[in-house]
Each structure stands twice: as C-alpha cells, then as structure tokens.
Design an enzyme around this catalytic site. Sequence first.
Site, mmCIF file in Angstrom:
data_model
loop_
_atom_site.group_PDB
_atom_site.id
_atom_site.type_symbol
_atom_site.label_atom_id
_atom_site.label_comp_id
_atom_site.label_asym_id
_atom_site.label_seq_id
_atom_site.Cartn_x
_atom_site.Cartn_y
_atom_site.Cartn_z
ATOM 1 N N SER A 100 126.966 -16.132 -88.655
ATOM 2 C CA SER A 100 125.736 -16.316 -88.042
ATOM 3 C C SER A 100 124.505 -15.428 -88.622
ATOM 4 O O SER A 100 124.213 -15.542 -89.887
ATOM 5 C CB SER A 100 125.670 -16.108 -86.605
ATOM 6 O OG SER A 100 124.560 -16.720 -85.982
ATOM 7 N N ASP A 243 118.397 -18.976 -88.726
ATOM 8 C CA ASP A 243 119.225 -18.009 -88.690
ATOM 9 C C ASP A 243 120.249 -18.223 -89.904
ATOM 10 O O ASP A 243 119.974 -19.363 -90.476
ATOM 11 C CB ASP A 243 119.876 -17.331 -87.477
ATOM 12 C CG ASP A 243 120.882 -18.475 -87.018
ATOM 13 O OD1 ASP A 243 120.722 -19.654 -87.420
ATOM 14 O OD2 ASP A 243 122.185 -17.939 -86.614
ATOM 15 N N ASP A 245 123.467 -19.221 -90.291
ATOM 16 C CA ASP A 245 124.103 -20.405 -90.212
ATOM 17 C C ASP A 245 123.369 -21.622 -89.628
ATOM 18 O O ASP A 245 123.860 -22.803 -89.347
ATOM 19 C CB ASP A 245 125.351 -20.092 -89.735
ATOM 20 C CG ASP A 245 125.187 -20.072 -88.194
ATOM 21 O OD1 ASP A 245 124.292 -19.450 -87.753
ATOM 22 O OD2 ASP A 245 126.131 -20.264 -87.383
ATOM 23 N N ASP A 247 122.026 -22.503 -86.787
ATOM 24 C CA ASP A 247 121.953 -22.889 -85.387
ATOM 25 C C ASP A 247 120.592 -22.609 -84.555
ATOM 26 O O ASP A 247 120.519 -23.225 -83.560
ATOM 27 C CB ASP A 247 123.435 -22.688 -84.687
ATOM 28 C CG ASP A 247 123.611 -21.422 -84.534
ATOM 29 O OD1 ASP A 247 122.895 -20.525 -85.089
ATOM 30 O OD2 ASP A 247 124.681 -21.102 -83.999
HETATM 31 MG MG MG Z 1 123.680 -18.853 -85.725
#
Ligand code: MG
Length: 455
Positions: A100, A243, A245, A247
């Site tokens: 992440s 961010d 990744d 999400d």
């Molecule tokens: Mg994330």
Amino acid sequence: MASSQERLFGTNGVRFIPGVSHDLDFVIKLAESIGTYFGEGEILLGQDGRNSSPAIAHSTAAGLMSAGRDVAEAGLVPTPALQFAVKTFGFKGGVMVTASHNPPQYNGLKVVGSDGVEIPRLDEQRIEKIFNDDAETRADWKSVGTARSEGTVVRNYISGVTGRVNTKLIAQRRFSVVMDLGNGAQCVAAPYLVESLGCKLTTLNSVLDGAFPGRGPEPTPETLKDLSLAVRSVGADLGVAYDGDGDRAIFCDEVGGIYWGDQTGPLIADYLLEKSPGGTIVTPVSSSQAVEAVAKKRNAKVLRTRVGSVDVSRTVLERKALFGFEENGGCIYPAHIAVRDGGMTTALVLECLAARGMAFSKAMSYWVPRYYLAKTKVEIDRKKIESIMRKVERQAGKEVEKVDGLKVWVDDHTWVLVRASGTEPIVRIFAESDTREKAEATLKKYVKAVRAASA
Ligand code: MG
C-alpha cells in the site's frame, strides 16, 4: 523466520521487508497456507509496482500452485481492480502483492475472499494457524495447480466504475483534472478512467516506479504541495492523488486546498443520501463529526467502527450500508464493491461536483460543516497501557465510548479519542471541535491526563 506463535497479519494484510525481515521461502510457505485455507478453486493474483513485487508474486504463485490451487495472474493492477475482478469474474479468492502506502523497502500480501473484500479477522487467524502448525498442503505432481494470465482486470475495473456513475452528466462538465499518481499502481488505470469520463487530464508522477521518487507512496497534505500548485497553475477544477496501490484518494479543490478523507467522505455521503434517503454511513471512531451533521440533515444513520478498513468494509456489508469512508482517503461504495477504491471515489466526486454545479471549494463549504482537529502522540510504557486507559477513563468523568480506545464527548461539538497504537509504545490523542481553540485546549488537557496516568 517463523516461530511457532508468529502473528502474520497486521491491520491490513501481511507486511514485511523482503530479504531483510523475511525471505522468499517465507512467501512460498505463506502462499501455501493461503492456498490450503481457500481449498478448491482458482485464485486471482495481482501485484503493485514495487521493485520486489515480481519476485514476491512469482513466489506467491508457486506457493498457491504447490497447495494445489490454480492461479490466474493479473500482473500489475491497482488493489481495487483486483478485488473487483475477484468478485465479478467469480474467483474463489484473490491475493494482492502490495504494501500500500508503506515506504519502498516494504512489501506484503493482502488476501481477499470471493466477494472481493479482505477476509475476516478470524480467517486471517486460520491461515496463521495453518502456517504455524506446518499444516499447509503440498500437492504432488498429479494435483499441483496451474497458472494462466488474466489480462482483462483493468478494463473490467474501468467499466465497472463508469457503470456506477452518471457518465453523461460528468462528461458535460468537461472537467479539467490534475492527477498525482505518485508513481503507484493507479498509473495503469485512473488516467484512462478519468479520460473516459470526458475530463481533460494533466498528470504528475505518472511513471510507475517502485522507488516512488515523486512524492512517495502516501498522499498527505504535506506531500501534495506540487498537486496544489499544479491545480492552480493549470486552472484545473480539481486535483486527485492516490496511494501506492490505488485504494485511497485525496482531493484538492480549484484553489489548491487539500481535503482529508473525512471532509470529502461527508461530501460524497451527502450527495448519495440525497439520491438514496435513509441509507447508513459507516466510518471509524477517529473520523470527523462532519458526517453526523450531514447525516442528521438527511435523516440518516452513522455507524462508527474500529480503526481499519477491514472493519469498515465488513460493517458496510453486514449492515447493508450505502457508503463508508476513512479519514485517510479510503472510500467504500458497496453498490460497486465494498472495499476502498481510489478510482470509484474519483468518479463519485466528479459526479457530485457535476450535479452540484458549483466549484469544489464552494461545494465543500456549502455542504460540509467545518471542524478543527488537533492530534498528537505521547510515548508510554506498553506494559502500563491498561492502567493508563483506566485512569484516563476515570478522570474523564463522563460517558466513554469504547469502540476503539476511549472516546469522550466533552460538549455537543467537541470529542477526544485516546487510542493506544497496536505496534508502537505510544498513545495517540485526537481532539476535534467547532473551533480551533477548543480542539487544542481539549487535546492539551488529555495529553496532561495521559502523562499523569503513566507517571
Ligand atoms: Mg492502499
């Protein structure tokens, strides 16, 4: 390496530093344990753009196949795209290789169920038990799993998101958008999504890079100064940043003002509640009371959960909620999928602004009441944590909410939250009020209380 009692899952999946804290043998054994947990069926595997992600994804595929699972490899995709594909394509489950927003040296695995949502905490413990008991399946040559590639995950994601918003309404506005991709996984999806919605796009940090050389993998008001500047110099209607990744999404208005997720969350919630009256909104105990103000006006209910997106997602599903959000910019729209999704959040903000027909800053000040947050952390001795919390509770002298930590309402518009960190010897204190002075005074009072209790 593994000790018999090893805890593997943290707040959001398994995280580690490859080659330092854990090696690829660990990844293979963990993936074998995950494959054993899932049992029969095909697993979708995806990865973010970190330098270690290809090696870890290959090891994960090897471990899953070793446990007898068939693997469909999505390659590089944003986490929400993988989750949406697991749900819509009917996979048994999914594994995402990602850390992440953590610094570049980290990586990790996120495990999702057939509904695309992170597996429940109890199932994480089942995987840990398989791992710690050395009970993972190792298939022989007849039953070892196979691998194939699955190349339609991003396309499926973009059409899934656009299918949930009024594309005509958004396209009519011809929004100018500045997008800070932070060298992360949304590089392969969000620009195409926003262009398909008829927006004029300017990008920052749009080259995928596992070292995150732009502004780093975590979007915060401090790391988004370039976005703010770019929005003003281009004369854009809004800016958005993701961010590592993809999400979470953080937004910037047309005059460069950055909004934290518990300001844009209520803006979207208000808009959705207008369209679907009576819906329930879910958010952790730590986010702003602005959402209660919005919900009250719309006759809607707010449910508060523990801090952590898995708790928000699972509560959204259980209570059939309309919408959920976190202050870090994670928004959950279950009509699409009950997970945080930076692309879906972007599309919702665009539709909301198109429908409101006003500039972002105006929409925000008109629809979302302004509160002030003060926060800090106090170092403590972890062994004393229970006695500290007991003393602080006694001193509060008021009713205390214990969903996560201690939350005390000081007056109708002022709350304070005292919460021990799960990983560090610190207590975090948050105070929010309708004036900056009251927020700061409340924070000061509780810092003093925590210090006195830990002396
Ligand atoms: Mg994330």
